[in-house]
Design an enzyme around this catalytic site. Structure first.
Site, PDB file in Angstrom:
ATOM      1  N   SER A  25       0.846  -1.186   0.000  1.00 27.75           N
ATOM      2  CA  SER A  25       0.000   0.000   0.000  1.00 27.75           C
ATOM      3  C   SER A  25       0.880   1.233   0.000  1.00 27.75           C
ATOM      4  O   SER A  25       1.825   1.343   0.793  1.00 27.75           O
ATOM      5  CB  SER A  25      -0.911   0.000   1.234  1.00 27.75           C
ATOM      6  OG  SER A  25      -1.697   1.168   1.275  1.00 27.75           O
ATOM      7  N   GLY A  26       0.607   2.170  -0.912  1.00 30.45           N
ATOM      8  CA  GLY A  26       1.370   3.402  -0.989  1.00 30.45           C
ATOM      9  C   GLY A  26       0.458   4.611  -0.878  1.00 30.45           C
ATOM     10  O   GLY A  26      -0.740   4.484  -0.597  1.00 30.45           O
ATOM     11  N   PHE A  28      -0.533   6.464  -3.265  1.00 29.59           N
ATOM     12  CA  PHE A  28      -1.378   6.680  -4.434  1.00 29.59           C
ATOM     13  C   PHE A  28      -2.076   5.421  -4.932  1.00 29.59           C
ATOM     14  O   PHE A  28      -2.842   5.488  -5.896  1.00 29.59           O
ATOM     15  CB  PHE A  28      -0.541   7.286  -5.571  1.00 29.59           C
ATOM     16  CG  PHE A  28       0.208   8.519  -5.168  1.00 29.59           C
ATOM     17  CD1 PHE A  28      -0.453   9.718  -4.988  1.00 29.59           C
ATOM     18  CD2 PHE A  28       1.572   8.470  -4.940  1.00 29.59           C
ATOM     19  CE1 PHE A  28       0.242  10.866  -4.613  1.00 29.59           C
ATOM     20  CE2 PHE A  28       2.276   9.615  -4.565  1.00 29.59           C
ATOM     21  CZ  PHE A  28       1.605  10.811  -4.400  1.00 29.59           C
ATOM     22  N   VAL A  31      -2.091  -2.507  -3.851  1.00 30.39           N
ATOM     23  CA  VAL A  31      -1.912  -3.671  -4.712  1.00 30.39           C
ATOM     24  C   VAL A  31      -2.331  -4.923  -3.941  1.00 30.39           C
ATOM     25  O   VAL A  31      -1.839  -5.171  -2.836  1.00 30.39           O
ATOM     26  CB  VAL A  31      -0.455  -3.810  -5.195  1.00 30.39           C
ATOM     27  CG1 VAL A  31      -0.323  -5.007  -6.131  1.00 30.39           C
ATOM     28  CG2 VAL A  31      -0.009  -2.529  -5.909  1.00 30.39           C
ATOM     29  N   LYS A  47      -3.762  -3.750  -9.034  1.00 31.82           N
ATOM     30  CA  LYS A  47      -3.375  -2.427  -8.549  1.00 31.82           C
ATOM     31  C   LYS A  47      -4.559  -1.490  -8.667  1.00 31.82           C
ATOM     32  O   LYS A  47      -5.038  -1.206  -9.771  1.00 31.82           O
ATOM     33  CB  LYS A  47      -2.181  -1.888  -9.352  1.00 31.82           C
ATOM     34  CG  LYS A  47      -1.674  -0.541  -8.863  1.00 31.82           C
ATOM     35  CD  LYS A  47      -0.403  -0.130  -9.602  1.00 31.82           C
ATOM     36  CE  LYS A  47       0.151   1.178  -9.042  1.00 31.82           C
ATOM     37  NZ  LYS A  47       1.412   1.561  -9.723  1.00 31.82           N
ATOM     38  N   ASP A 150      11.355   6.403 -11.947  1.00 31.52           N
ATOM     39  CA  ASP A 150      11.511   6.030 -10.537  1.00 31.52           C
ATOM     40  C   ASP A 150      12.218   4.680 -10.407  1.00 31.52           C
ATOM     41  O   ASP A 150      11.738   3.773  -9.727  1.00 31.52           O
ATOM     42  CB  ASP A 150      10.140   5.983  -9.849  1.00 31.52           C
ATOM     43  CG  ASP A 150      10.247   5.976  -8.325  1.00 31.52           C
ATOM     44  OD1 ASP A 150      11.339   6.284  -7.796  1.00 31.52           O
ATOM     45  OD2 ASP A 150       9.244   5.658  -7.657  1.00 31.52           O
TER      46      ASP A 150
END
Length: 277
Positions: A25-26, A28, A31, A47, A150
């Site tokens: 989990s981020g 934005f 998943v 996602k 990234d």
């Protein structure tokens, strides 16, 4: 397998997949592990990306309206012939509030960041195997006109039984421009930030990626990052393990030049004697 969190997925989606545990989990996205209900229980990664006003969209052929940039650029790099070192986008869905990406999910796997932390020391030979794969992924992106944006160990998966690597997470990706990008457009990891982003108004995809690949190689071999702050990126001294080969020292040194014009190119990096050893 338990099914939960249906609120984040559309009804048509739920009929196709059993949604399992949260993988990551981020800020934005989230998943989840998923299992295709009608294809011999094939595992995928799901996602879920909530829609935001700042989302970027791109026009692509075959679609009547612009597509989320992350999706559009994954489709671009995934066109045949694809690269085995980039995580495959199988399908994507959109509803009023979110996008859902159905992604390849190699098992068993872990991020390269976790592999570095928990696998024990990594030899130069194994580091070379890893770097060759990530380099192929980056070169493939550039050939398709895509800057990943990234590159870091957290955005690379390691398939544990084969040690095959796969680059993923194209949230920061952009179409490459010969004019470069404004430094304010850099949204990658702080630890991988090239010095030109900090000290100049623009940066270029190829030079930024060479810097990021050198930081990644340093991290793989040393099990820690070369820079701990922006000041260190701009002015600090890179202390490498003295037991490393001369060729390895030379490659990292020439890729971490603070002047992007003095760095190796992606082609020179691939042809460097350490990569050919």
């Amino acid at each position: 397998m338990s099914i939960f969190c249906f609120c984040v997925f559309s009804g048509s989606f739920v009929s196709l997949f059993e949604v399992g545990h949260l993988i990551t989990s981020g800020n934005f996205s989230k998943v989840y592990e998923g299992t295709h209900a009608f294809s011999d229980k094939v595992k995928v990664a799901l996602k879920c990306i909530p829609k935001r006003r700042v989302d970027r969209y791109l026009d692509i052929s075959g679609h009547s309206k612009p597509v989320l940039a992350e999706v559009a650029l994954m489709m671009r790099v995934g066109e045949a012939p694809s690269c085995p070192n980039i995580l495959e986008l199988h399908q994507w869905l959109e509803d009023e509030s979110s996008f859902t990406l159905i992604l390849e999910y190699p098992e068993p796997c872990r991020t390269l960041e976790d592999y570095i932390l928990f696998s024990g020391p990594i030899s130069e030979a194994q580091a070379r195997l890893f770097m060759l794969q990530v380099l192929q992924a980056v070169k493939h992106c550039h050939e398709r006109g895509v800057y990943h944006g990234d590159i870091r160990s957290r955005n690379v998966l390691v398939t544990l039984h084969s040690l095959e690597l796969k680059l993923f997470d194209f949230r920061c990706a952009r179409l490459i421009s010969s004019k470069g990008f404004e430094s304010s457009q850099y949204h990658g990891s702080e630890a991988y930030t090239p010095p030109e982003v900090l000290g100049q108004s623009t940066f270029h995809a190829a030079a930024a990626d060479v810097w990021a690949l050198a930081v990644l190689l340093f991290e793989i071999i040393h099990r820690y990052l070369p820079f701990e702050s922006f000041d260190a990126i701009q002015h600090g001294y890179v202390r490498m393990d003295p037991t490393l080969s001369t060729a390895c020292h030379d490659l990292i040194f020439h890729c971490l030049s603070r002047n992007p014009a003095h760095r190796l190119t992606l082609q020179q990096l691939e042809e460097h004697r350490w990569m050919k050893a």
